[in-house]
Design a protein around this motif. Structure first.
Motif: not given
Length: 187
Positions: A182-184, A143-144, A137-139, A174-177
């Protein structure tokens, strides 16, 4: 709270880097008492350029992502979290290499300094004390917040950056991050 501080510190670093004030030269006093005192002007610190500030922010972001993701490799409970962490280590190692190339192409060349902010270090310290589901949860939260702060910095520098090679680097990331963020959010 920690995450908003991280964002604020990152944005403030970029904003403050653009503000430089030229040091004033002191005027020598010709009175007899003044001749007894060494009038060495104070040495002003070299102001950090916006390009250097951005490179340092990007380098610190990569360092934070790599370090926190290495923790996830041993402390995370979820296979999804561990897989995400592996991807972040690879992606941010690649990003660091691209940042170094873009920084070296600057004129004059810039050397990124990956010094973590106090907020980033505090987050790492907090993550170190957790394990299992608490760590996951903390990770995910870290990450977000980290990817959002990085995305904001990349977009800002992409729009107003002063070093063409770093501006291109920011634009390409920009698109990579965005994808990482979105994954995070899905963790």
């Amino acid at each position: 709270m920690k995450h908003s501080v991280l964002l604020a510190v990152s944005i403030a670093a970029l904003g403050l880097a653009g503000c430089s004030k030229k040091a004033e030269t002191p005027v020598a006093d010709s009175s007899p008492a003044a001749s007894d005192v060494s009038l060495t002007p104070p040495v002003a610190a070299t102001p950090t350029s916006p390009g250097q500030a951005f490179a340092d922010t990007a380098a610190a972001s990569d360092a934070f992502e790599i370090q926190s993701s290495k923790l996830a490799a041993t402390k995370a409970q979820s296979a999804k979290t561990k897989h995400f962490a592996e991807e972040m280590i690879k992606a941010h190692t690649d990003s660091t290499a691209k940042l170094k190339t873009a920084s070296a192409a600057a004129s004059p060349a810039i050397t990124p300094t990956p010094t973590l902010t106090a907020a980033q270090q505090q987050t790492l310290d907090d993550l170190s004390s957790k394990s299992g589901a608490d760590f996951d949860r903390a990770y995910a939260d870290a990450q977000r917040a980290g990817h959002q702060a990085t995305l904001d910095a990349l977009k800002a520098y992409s729009a107003t950056g002063d070093v063409p090679s770093l501006k291109t680097f920011a634009t390409e990331l920009v698109p990579i991050v965005t994808a990482h963020l979105n994954m995070a959010k899905g963790l």
